[in-house]
Design an enzyme around this catalytic site. Sequence first.
Site, PDB file in Angstrom:
ATOM      1  N   GLU A 127     -59.241  74.119  78.513  1.00  0.00           N
ATOM      2  CA  GLU A 127     -58.759  75.078  77.532  1.00  0.00           C
ATOM      3  C   GLU A 127     -59.278  74.689  76.153  1.00  0.00           C
ATOM      4  O   GLU A 127     -59.831  73.602  75.960  1.00  0.00           O
ATOM      5  CB  GLU A 127     -57.225  75.172  77.547  1.00  0.00           C
ATOM      6  CG  GLU A 127     -56.697  75.856  78.802  1.00  0.00           C
ATOM      7  CD  GLU A 127     -55.202  76.094  78.771  1.00  0.00           C
ATOM      8  OE1 GLU A 127     -54.555  75.756  77.760  1.00  0.00           O
ATOM      9  OE2 GLU A 127     -54.678  76.621  79.762  1.00  0.00           O
ATOM     10  N   HIS A 130     -50.955  83.513  69.140  1.00  0.00           N
ATOM     11  CA  HIS A 130     -51.917  83.504  70.246  1.00  0.00           C
ATOM     12  C   HIS A 130     -52.935  84.604  69.993  1.00  0.00           C
ATOM     13  O   HIS A 130     -52.561  85.752  69.749  1.00  0.00           O
ATOM     14  CB  HIS A 130     -51.206  83.730  71.580  1.00  0.00           C
ATOM     15  CG  HIS A 130     -52.026  83.277  72.754  1.00  0.00           C
ATOM     16  ND1 HIS A 130     -53.184  83.921  73.139  1.00  0.00           N
ATOM     17  CD2 HIS A 130     -51.879  82.236  73.613  1.00  0.00           C
ATOM     18  CE1 HIS A 130     -53.698  83.299  74.184  1.00  0.00           C
ATOM     19  NE2 HIS A 130     -52.936  82.271  74.485  1.00  0.00           N
ATOM     20  N   ARG A 177     -56.890  77.541  68.133  1.00  0.00           N
ATOM     21  CA  ARG A 177     -56.240  78.844  68.175  1.00  0.00           C
ATOM     22  C   ARG A 177     -56.129  79.526  66.813  1.00  0.00           C
ATOM     23  O   ARG A 177     -56.225  80.740  66.716  1.00  0.00           O
ATOM     24  CB  ARG A 177     -54.844  78.711  68.795  1.00  0.00           C
ATOM     25  CG  ARG A 177     -54.875  78.632  70.297  1.00  0.00           C
ATOM     26  CD  ARG A 177     -53.482  78.616  70.874  1.00  0.00           C
ATOM     27  NE  ARG A 177     -53.554  78.616  72.328  1.00  0.00           N
ATOM     28  CZ  ARG A 177     -52.497  78.495  73.121  1.00  0.00           C
ATOM     29  NH1 ARG A 177     -51.289  78.349  72.589  1.00  0.00           N
ATOM     30  NH2 ARG A 177     -52.631  78.521  74.425  1.00  0.00           N
ATOM     31  N   HIS A 232     -46.550  83.290  69.000  1.00  0.00           N
ATOM     32  CA  HIS A 232     -46.550  82.672  70.323  1.00  0.00           C
ATOM     33  C   HIS A 232     -45.777  81.365  70.389  1.00  0.00           C
ATOM     34  O   HIS A 232     -45.068  81.109  71.353  1.00  0.00           O
ATOM     35  CB  HIS A 232     -47.998  82.438  70.753  1.00  0.00           C
ATOM     36  CG  HIS A 232     -48.162  81.885  72.136  1.00  0.00           C
ATOM     37  ND1 HIS A 232     -47.744  82.567  73.259  1.00  0.00           N
ATOM     38  CD2 HIS A 232     -48.702  80.712  72.572  1.00  0.00           C
ATOM     39  CE1 HIS A 232     -48.022  81.838  74.343  1.00  0.00           C
ATOM     40  NE2 HIS A 232     -48.585  80.716  73.946  1.00  0.00           N
ATOM     41  N   ARG A 282     -50.799  73.688  67.217  1.00  0.00           N
ATOM     42  CA  ARG A 282     -50.616  73.089  68.542  1.00  0.00           C
ATOM     43  C   ARG A 282     -51.878  73.192  69.391  1.00  0.00           C
ATOM     44  O   ARG A 282     -52.500  74.241  69.487  1.00  0.00           O
ATOM     45  CB  ARG A 282     -49.461  73.790  69.270  1.00  0.00           C
ATOM     46  CG  ARG A 282     -49.244  73.334  70.707  1.00  0.00           C
ATOM     47  CD  ARG A 282     -48.091  74.080  71.334  1.00  0.00           C
ATOM     48  NE  ARG A 282     -48.386  75.496  71.512  1.00  0.00           N
ATOM     49  CZ  ARG A 282     -48.784  76.043  72.660  1.00  0.00           C
ATOM     50  NH1 ARG A 282     -48.959  75.272  73.725  1.00  0.00           N
ATOM     51  NH2 ARG A 282     -49.008  77.337  72.754  1.00  0.00           N
TER      52      ARG A 282
END
Length: 535
Positions: free
Chosen positions: A121, A240, A286, A345, A380
């Site tokens: 990821e 997100h 992100r 998110h 994060r």
Amino acid sequence: MQDNFEDLTRAADDVVIVGGGLAGLFCALKLAPRPVTLISAAPLGHGASSAWAQGGIAAAVAEGDTPEAHAADTIAVGGGIVDEAVALGIAREAAPRIHDLLAYGVPFDRDLKGRLAVGREAAHSARRIVHVRGDGAGAAIIAALSDAVRRTPSIRLIEGFVAEALLTAEGAVTGLQLREAGNPAARPVLLASRAVVLATGGIGHLYAATTNPIEANGCGLAIAARAGALIADPEFVQFHPTAVMVGRDPAPLATEALRGEGATLINGDGDRFMMALHPLAELAPRDIVARGVFAELAAGRGAFLDAREALGVRFAEKFPTVHASCIAAGIDPATQVIPIAPAAHYHMGGIAVDHRGRSSIDGLWAGGEVSSTGAHGANRLASNSLLEAVVYAARIADDIAGSAIPSPAGLPDALVTPRGAAPDATAVMRLRTMMSAHVGVIRNCDSLAEAVRSFAEMEREATSITVRNMATTALLVAAAAWSRQESRGAHFRSDHPAEVPALAQRTMTTLAAAREVAESLRARPLPRAAQPLIA
């Protein structure tokens, strides 16, 4: 669930855990055989953001990977304010917690040799994401733990109640005020306990566009803040970048693992816009991807996730949850692009806790998304949230097991909130719309000041405890965002687009400090120097 009143008040020596998500369930199981009362607003297995997690759990369990490399990746994307000792500690505890979950029956994916299968990821330097059926990790974990909880005699489960106030005396927890979920006219219940664990989840539903369930409305953060708890990093909200925009609230999520498998982001002209924004393109952190998607939408070009070439007919098998959401909306992701937008998110902020999960209030622990450990910093790293939840849930259980919990004190004569009122749908929508517009992906001084003033007024005037709790948490987020006059991680200020090295530190604040910011802005509508929230 009025018939639960007597059952709620009978065993005051129990440890009380509020929240039926991953942190709450795991902590309850780890405390067994110690008596625990587990309060869940929704039926167990429902209403928890954990159950919706598609990515999986980050853990350095593959050959050649190390906890040190995992921690380094966490620190690299955290905007310079990650607590490095916390990040390393969590990474080192990942493998034991994965084995705990396996023992509870979680069916993690395995490769042909029987080893745990791992995926890649964004911003991870290795394949280290442990999945269940591609994109079903959250649902599978919650299902397995829910079954284990129901089979554990020491856990007393109370479903259908929400915590609306934290009871304290002389700086220590004495209990909770609860009310039947969805029934503001119901008689409140006071539950005595000197050991309370808040695991109530995040704040996503404070935003008009979110991937979180309706229960993620910031209530746990609000009741702790109103009791005087120290709050950390509330301005850092992760959006997100690939929520599926098909008119649903909350929005379905297109997991980051899709991009890990080669799916790309394109605009309406067919251009891969992330190529020009970051060397990692679609696998950039992100916050960068979210701003890239936001910019395409703001420019009117649209933004889409394209998995046609990378996955094609394999989409349904590899990512059944996302596939089902798309098909339900009339989109075949094997042959069509998926419309996307950033959505609230995950909250990096929350109740400030130490390495044992202890808050600043004696007898109050917090775990999962309602807490802030310092592990995530300003942004994060993908799939670190479920890991943090199980690591801290286990630490909280260990800490409580080794603590001498005083006998419950007498409950107050008066209720904290004597009467409830139905949430005003107009007020809720106004709050959510303002959070998305003014405290969203891109922020500025004037919009934040307007939000701070509005949320302070809503908090003062709300007749519904639900609306007041939502406004309390919204105020904390907006006031801290107004005070941080720089851009860092997920917090982006268009009027202060650069990082300020002197501000490379975590925010530690209180509700009283946020109210002071609101009062200063009410007295002086024009922006002025930031209040000293950052310490």
